[in-house]
Write a protein that holds these residues in place. Structure first.
Motif, PDB file in Angstrom:
ATOM      1  N   SER A  20     -36.345  -0.430  32.119  1.00  0.00           N
ATOM      2  CA  SER A  20     -35.386  -1.254  30.930  1.00  0.00           C
ATOM      3  C   SER A  20     -35.196   0.008  29.803  1.00  0.00           C
ATOM      4  O   SER A  20     -35.982   0.916  29.659  1.00  0.00           O
ATOM      5  CB  SER A  20     -36.333  -2.310  30.144  1.00  0.00           C
ATOM      6  N   CYS A  21     -33.902  -0.267  29.226  1.00  0.00           N
ATOM      7  CA  CYS A  21     -33.587   0.603  28.240  1.00  0.00           C
ATOM      8  C   CYS A  21     -33.384  -0.160  26.924  1.00  0.00           C
ATOM      9  O   CYS A  21     -32.061  -1.085  26.950  1.00  0.00           O
ATOM     10  CB  CYS A  21     -32.264   1.224  28.592  1.00  0.00           C
ATOM     11  N   ALA A  22     -33.966  -0.167  25.764  1.00  0.00           N
ATOM     12  CA  ALA A  22     -33.830  -0.864  24.717  1.00  0.00           C
ATOM     13  C   ALA A  22     -33.044  -0.052  23.790  1.00  0.00           C
ATOM     14  O   ALA A  22     -33.298   1.366  23.392  1.00  0.00           O
ATOM     15  CB  ALA A  22     -34.991  -1.342  23.980  1.00  0.00           C
ATOM     16  N   VAL A  23     -31.838  -0.773  23.413  1.00  0.00           N
ATOM     17  CA  VAL A  23     -31.109   0.147  22.591  1.00  0.00           C
ATOM     18  C   VAL A  23     -30.902  -0.565  21.029  1.00  0.00           C
ATOM     19  O   VAL A  23     -30.945  -1.640  20.939  1.00  0.00           O
ATOM     20  CB  VAL A  23     -29.441   0.030  23.087  1.00  0.00           C
ATOM     21  N   SER A  24     -30.927   0.376  20.162  1.00  0.00           N
ATOM     22  CA  SER A  24     -30.671  -0.104  18.619  1.00  0.00           C
ATOM     23  C   SER A  24     -29.839   0.879  18.092  1.00  0.00           C
ATOM     24  O   SER A  24     -29.444   2.084  18.469  1.00  0.00           O
ATOM     25  CB  SER A  24     -32.119   0.238  18.193  1.00  0.00           C
ATOM     26  N   GLY A  25     -29.031   0.487  17.276  1.00  0.00           N
ATOM     27  CA  GLY A  25     -28.130   1.039  16.283  1.00  0.00           C
ATOM     28  C   GLY A  25     -26.500   0.617  16.729  1.00  0.00           C
ATOM     29  O   GLY A  25     -25.572   0.867  15.931  1.00  0.00           O
ATOM     30  N   PHE A  26     -26.475   0.143  17.864  1.00  0.00           N
ATOM     31  CA  PHE A  26     -25.137  -0.433  18.397  1.00  0.00           C
ATOM     32  C   PHE A  26     -25.281  -1.619  19.268  1.00  0.00           C
ATOM     33  O   PHE A  26     -26.502  -1.549  19.796  1.00  0.00           O
ATOM     34  CB  PHE A  26     -24.424   0.522  19.197  1.00  0.00           C
ATOM     35  N   THR A  27     -24.513  -2.252  19.432  1.00  0.00           N
ATOM     36  CA  THR A  27     -24.417  -3.473  20.427  1.00  0.00           C
ATOM     37  C   THR A  27     -23.954  -3.000  21.667  1.00  0.00           C
ATOM     38  O   THR A  27     -23.126  -2.242  21.654  1.00  0.00           O
ATOM     39  CB  THR A  27     -23.775  -4.714  19.788  1.00  0.00           C
ATOM     40  N   LEU A  28     -24.360  -3.842  22.768  1.00  0.00           N
ATOM     41  CA  LEU A  28     -24.062  -3.205  23.950  1.00  0.00           C
ATOM     42  C   LEU A  28     -22.463  -3.535  24.386  1.00  0.00           C
ATOM     43  O   LEU A  28     -22.158  -2.622  25.208  1.00  0.00           O
ATOM     44  CB  LEU A  28     -25.091  -3.805  25.179  1.00  0.00           C
ATOM     45  N   ASN A  73     -27.314  -8.948  26.607  1.00  0.00           N
ATOM     46  CA  ASN A  73     -26.691  -8.396  24.835  1.00  0.00           C
ATOM     47  C   ASN A  73     -27.615  -9.024  23.929  1.00  0.00           C
ATOM     48  O   ASN A  73     -27.628  -8.403  22.877  1.00  0.00           O
ATOM     49  CB  ASN A  73     -25.475  -9.021  24.907  1.00  0.00           C
ATOM     50  N   ALA A  74     -28.224 -10.222  24.054  1.00  0.00           N
ATOM     51  CA  ALA A  74     -29.018 -10.834  22.991  1.00  0.00           C
ATOM     52  C   ALA A  74     -30.384  -9.868  22.858  1.00  0.00           C
ATOM     53  O   ALA A  74     -30.789  -9.951  21.569  1.00  0.00           O
ATOM     54  CB  ALA A  74     -29.596 -12.172  23.841  1.00  0.00           C
ATOM     55  N   LYS A  75     -30.707  -9.134  23.844  1.00  0.00           N
ATOM     56  CA  LYS A  75     -31.931  -8.204  23.584  1.00  0.00           C
ATOM     57  C   LYS A  75     -31.458  -6.786  23.370  1.00  0.00           C
ATOM     58  O   LYS A  75     -32.271  -6.111  23.280  1.00  0.00           O
ATOM     59  CB  LYS A  75     -32.956  -8.431  24.889  1.00  0.00           C
ATOM     60  N   ASN A  76     -30.208  -6.713  23.477  1.00  0.00           N
ATOM     61  CA  ASN A  76     -29.536  -5.184  23.585  1.00  0.00           C
ATOM     62  C   ASN A  76     -30.366  -4.362  24.556  1.00  0.00           C
ATOM     63  O   ASN A  76     -30.737  -3.273  24.029  1.00  0.00           O
ATOM     64  CB  ASN A  76     -29.626  -4.914  21.976  1.00  0.00           C
TER      65      ASN A  76
END
Length: 118
Positions: A20-28, A73-76
Protein backbone atom coordinates in the motif's frame (compact mmCIF):
# COMPACT_ATOMS: atom_id res chain seq x y z
CA UNK A 1 3.94 15.29 -1.89
CA UNK A 2 4.42 12.62 0.74
CA UNK A 3 4.20 8.90 0.10
CA UNK A 4 4.15 6.17 2.72
CA UNK A 5 4.64 2.58 1.62
CA UNK A 6 3.73 -0.44 3.71
CA UNK A 7 2.96 -4.12 3.39
CA UNK A 8 6.33 -5.72 2.77
CA UNK A 9 7.50 -8.86 4.51
CA UNK A 10 8.70 -12.40 4.13
CA UNK A 11 6.74 -14.71 1.86
CA UNK A 12 7.36 -18.14 0.39
CA UNK A 13 7.77 -18.63 -3.36
CA UNK A 14 4.37 -18.74 -4.99
CA UNK A 15 2.84 -16.60 -2.28
CA UNK A 16 1.19 -13.20 -2.39
CA UNK A 17 1.59 -9.80 -0.79
CA UNK A 18 -0.20 -6.51 -1.15
CA UNK A 19 1.72 -3.27 -0.84
CA UNK A 20 0.00 0.00 0.00
CA UNK A 21 1.13 3.55 -0.73
CA UNK A 22 -0.67 6.32 1.11
CA UNK A 23 -0.28 9.62 -0.73
CA UNK A 24 -0.75 13.07 0.75
CA UNK A 25 -0.39 16.51 -0.73
CA UNK A 26 -1.99 15.70 -4.07
CA UNK A 27 -5.00 13.72 -5.18
CA UNK A 28 -4.37 10.56 -7.18
CA UNK A 29 -6.19 11.88 -10.21
CA UNK A 30 -3.65 14.67 -10.53
CA UNK A 31 -0.37 12.77 -10.32
CA UNK A 32 1.20 9.64 -11.72
CA UNK A 33 2.27 7.17 -9.06
CA UNK A 34 4.24 3.99 -9.35
CA UNK A 35 6.02 1.16 -7.63
CA UNK A 36 9.74 0.73 -8.09
CA UNK A 37 12.16 -1.79 -6.69
CA UNK A 38 15.83 -1.94 -5.98
CA UNK A 39 18.27 -4.67 -5.04
CA UNK A 40 21.73 -3.98 -3.62
CA UNK A 41 24.20 -2.90 -6.28
CA UNK A 42 21.58 -2.23 -8.91
CA UNK A 43 19.60 0.79 -9.93
CA UNK A 44 16.00 1.35 -8.95
CA UNK A 45 13.61 0.18 -11.67
CA UNK A 46 9.96 0.73 -12.41
CA UNK A 47 7.69 -2.21 -11.64
CA UNK A 48 4.25 -0.78 -12.25
CA UNK A 49 2.77 2.68 -12.61
CA UNK A 50 -0.64 4.23 -12.89
CA UNK A 51 -1.40 7.55 -14.52
CA UNK A 52 -3.40 10.07 -12.59
CA UNK A 53 -5.39 11.53 -15.46
CA UNK A 54 -6.94 8.35 -16.84
CA UNK A 55 -5.72 5.43 -14.73
CA UNK A 56 -3.65 3.93 -17.54
CA UNK A 57 -1.36 1.27 -16.12
CA UNK A 58 2.11 0.05 -17.02
CA UNK A 59 3.85 -3.14 -15.99
CA UNK A 60 7.42 -4.25 -16.40
CA UNK A 61 7.65 -7.43 -18.47
CA UNK A 62 8.96 -9.36 -15.49
CA UNK A 63 5.76 -8.84 -13.50
CA UNK A 64 3.05 -8.87 -16.17
CA UNK A 65 0.29 -11.28 -15.30
CA UNK A 66 1.45 -11.56 -11.68
CA UNK A 67 1.24 -8.03 -10.28
CA UNK A 68 -1.71 -5.66 -10.35
CA UNK A 69 -1.61 -1.96 -9.56
CA UNK A 70 -4.77 -0.21 -8.42
CA UNK A 71 -5.84 2.88 -6.58
CA UNK A 72 -8.54 4.01 -4.20
CA UNK A 73 -9.13 7.69 -4.83
CA UNK A 74 -11.25 8.06 -1.70
CA UNK A 75 -8.35 6.84 0.44
CA UNK A 76 -5.72 8.46 -1.78
CA UNK A 77 -3.89 5.14 -1.72
CA UNK A 78 -2.21 3.10 -4.44
CA UNK A 79 -1.87 -0.66 -4.09
CA UNK A 80 0.33 -3.30 -5.65
CA UNK A 81 -1.08 -6.81 -5.47
CA UNK A 82 1.75 -9.26 -6.01
CA UNK A 83 0.92 -12.88 -6.76
CA UNK A 84 3.05 -15.88 -7.71
CA UNK A 85 6.03 -14.29 -6.07
CA UNK A 86 9.47 -15.62 -6.94
CA UNK A 87 12.86 -15.21 -5.27
CA UNK A 88 13.88 -12.74 -7.98
CA UNK A 89 11.13 -10.42 -6.76
CA UNK A 90 13.07 -9.91 -3.55
CA UNK A 91 13.90 -6.21 -3.28
CA UNK A 92 13.15 -3.00 -1.46
CA UNK A 93 9.98 -1.64 -2.98
CA UNK A 94 9.37 2.10 -3.16
CA UNK A 95 6.35 4.06 -4.19
CA UNK A 96 6.98 7.32 -5.89
CA UNK A 97 5.65 9.89 -8.27
CA UNK A 98 6.29 9.36 -11.95
CA UNK A 99 6.81 11.54 -15.01
CA UNK A 100 4.72 9.22 -17.14
CA UNK A 101 7.20 6.61 -18.31
CA UNK A 102 7.52 4.64 -15.06
CA UNK A 103 11.06 5.84 -14.50
CA UNK A 104 10.33 7.91 -11.44
CA UNK A 105 9.35 11.49 -10.84
CA UNK A 106 11.30 12.87 -7.97
CA UNK A 107 9.23 12.14 -4.89
CA UNK A 108 9.79 8.91 -3.04
CA UNK A 109 8.39 7.20 -0.03
CA UNK A 110 10.42 5.13 2.38
CA UNK A 111 10.97 1.67 0.98
CA UNK A 112 9.44 -1.54 2.20
CA UNK A 113 11.38 -4.79 2.01
CA UNK A 114 9.89 -7.78 0.24
CA UNK A 115 11.73 -11.06 0.74
CA UNK A 116 10.66 -14.15 -1.18
CA UNK A 117 12.30 -17.20 0.30
CA UNK A 118 11.50 -20.67 1.53
Amino acid sequence: VQLQASGGGLVQPGGSLRLSCAVSGFTLDSINVGWFRQVPGKERKGVSCIKGRDGTTYYADSVKGRFTISRDNAKNTVYLQMNSLAPEDTAVYYCGTDRGDCSGGGYWGKGTLVTVSS
